[in-house]
Write an enzyme that holds these catalytic residues in place. Structure first.
Site, PDB file in Angstrom:
ATOM      1  N   GLY A  26       0.789  -1.237   0.000  1.00  0.00           N
ATOM      2  CA  GLY A  26       0.000   0.000   0.000  1.00  0.00           C
ATOM      3  C   GLY A  26       0.815   1.278   0.000  1.00  0.00           C
ATOM      4  CB  SER A  27       4.317   2.197  -0.757  1.00  0.00           C
ATOM      5  OG  SER A  27       4.541   1.766  -2.080  1.00  0.00           O
ATOM      6  CG  ASN A  28       2.060   3.209  -5.801  1.00  0.00           C
ATOM      7  OD1 ASN A  28       2.470   4.219  -6.347  1.00  0.00           O
ATOM      8  ND2 ASN A  28       2.671   2.037  -5.909  1.00  0.00           N
ATOM      9  CG  MET A 104      -1.351  -8.564  -6.345  1.00  0.00           C
ATOM     10  SD  MET A 104      -0.282  -7.959  -7.654  1.00  0.00           S
ATOM     11  CE  MET A 104       0.527  -9.481  -8.096  1.00  0.00           C
ATOM     12  NE  ARG A 105     -10.656 -10.467  -7.559  1.00  0.00           N
ATOM     13  CZ  ARG A 105     -11.137 -11.693  -7.589  1.00  0.00           C
ATOM     14  NH1 ARG A 105     -10.520 -12.663  -6.953  1.00  0.00           N
ATOM     15  NH2 ARG A 105     -12.251 -11.970  -8.238  1.00  0.00           N
ATOM     16  CG  HIS A 123       2.886  -2.263 -15.079  1.00  0.00           C
ATOM     17  ND1 HIS A 123       2.480  -3.473 -14.547  1.00  0.00           N
ATOM     18  CD2 HIS A 123       3.940  -2.536 -15.894  1.00  0.00           C
ATOM     19  CE1 HIS A 123       3.261  -4.438 -15.022  1.00  0.00           C
ATOM     20  NE2 HIS A 123       4.145  -3.896 -15.841  1.00  0.00           N
ATOM     21  CB  VAL A 186      11.535   7.081  -6.032  1.00  0.00           C
ATOM     22  CG1 VAL A 186      11.616   8.595  -5.993  1.00  0.00           C
ATOM     23  CG2 VAL A 186      12.302   6.452  -4.871  1.00  0.00           C
ATOM     24  CD  GLU A 188       5.437   1.773  -8.888  1.00  0.00           C
ATOM     25  OE1 GLU A 188       4.373   1.558  -8.296  1.00  0.00           O
ATOM     26  OE2 GLU A 188       6.288   0.879  -9.062  1.00  0.00           O
TER      27      GLU A 188
END
Ligand code: GRF
Length: 227
Positions: A26-28, A104-105, A123, A186, A188
């Site tokens: 969950g860093s984004n 991831m789906r 991505h 970084v 992203e």
């Protein structure tokens, strides 16, 4: 390739509401929450959904006072059923834009049809190079000199929709998957809030696969590293 419209896209000017779908770290998500808190992004994260109970993204959301929900895929009869439940939850909360952030789906027709050109993904490669899993490993093994991050609109094919923004990073001789991933991450974190802002600002058009912003035909959609 899907059919893309050419009419300008506008979203409501006020009270723009985001949903973020996560599966892990969950860093984004955090970079979006932080950009919103700093008012760099004029939008609120209204809901976070995960397909994994242990996703750290769920704790990050709760720590920020955001509604966070785990939906166990096994409780639903199939992908469409799962996507229909997400659609209902997000429509009930007046969500304008869905951000996939390490989700991831695969996204199926019910969600794509309910939010046409309103789903973004980040991505860790310069698409169309290295779609799918382990993009950073694919880039290293291929021997490219440059890789990067891409934010794109989500279409039915994996990692295939129109590109909103990209940022490039060098691949160094000494790189491992970990060091390259860290350098890309970084970018992203800078790129995703900026791409969300662009999409929410509206007025853009899709010319085929091309995401064209209003009145800025001369500008670039590649963010320079460190700029
Ligand atoms: C990121 O590298 C993103 O590009 C990919 O999955 C990773 C998610 O990281 N789709 P995080 O969960 O946002 O930290």
């Amino acid at each position: 390739m899907g059919t893309y419209e050419t009419r300008p896209h506008f979203l409501p000017v006020v009270n723009r509401r985001l949903a973020v779908l996560v599966s892990g770290r969950g860093s984004n998500l955090q970079s979006i929450i932080d950009a919103s808190a700093r008012a760099e992004l004029d939008a609120t994260v209204a809901m976070v959904i995960s397909n994994r109970a242990e996703a750290h993204g769920l704790s990050r959301a709760r720590a920020a006072g955001i509604e966070a929900m785990y939906l166990r895929p096994g409780d639903y009869s199939g992908r469409d059923d799962y996507d229909r439940v997400i659609t209902r939850l997000l429509k009930d909360r007046d969500v304008d834009l869905i951000c996939l952030a390490g989700f991831m789906r695969r996204i199926g027709a019910p969600l794509l049809e309910a939010f046409p050109n309103r789903i973004l993904n980040v991505h860790p490669s310069l698409l169309p190079a290295f779609p799918g899993l382990d993009a950073q490993r694919q880039a290293l093994e291929h021997g490219v000199c440059v890789s990067g991050a891409t934010v794109h609109l989500v279409a039915s094919e994996l990692d295939s929709g129109p590109i909103v923004l990209q940022a490039a990073v060098p691949v160094l001789d000494a790189d491992t998957v970990e060091t390259l991933s860290a350098r890309i991450l970084v970018e992203e974190h800078r790129l995703y809030p900026e791409a969300i802002r662009l999409v929410l600002e509206g007025g853009w058009e899709l010319h085929g696969r091309r995401f064209i912003r209003p009145r800025d035909g001369a500008s670039t959609r590649q963010l320079q590293a460190g700029s």
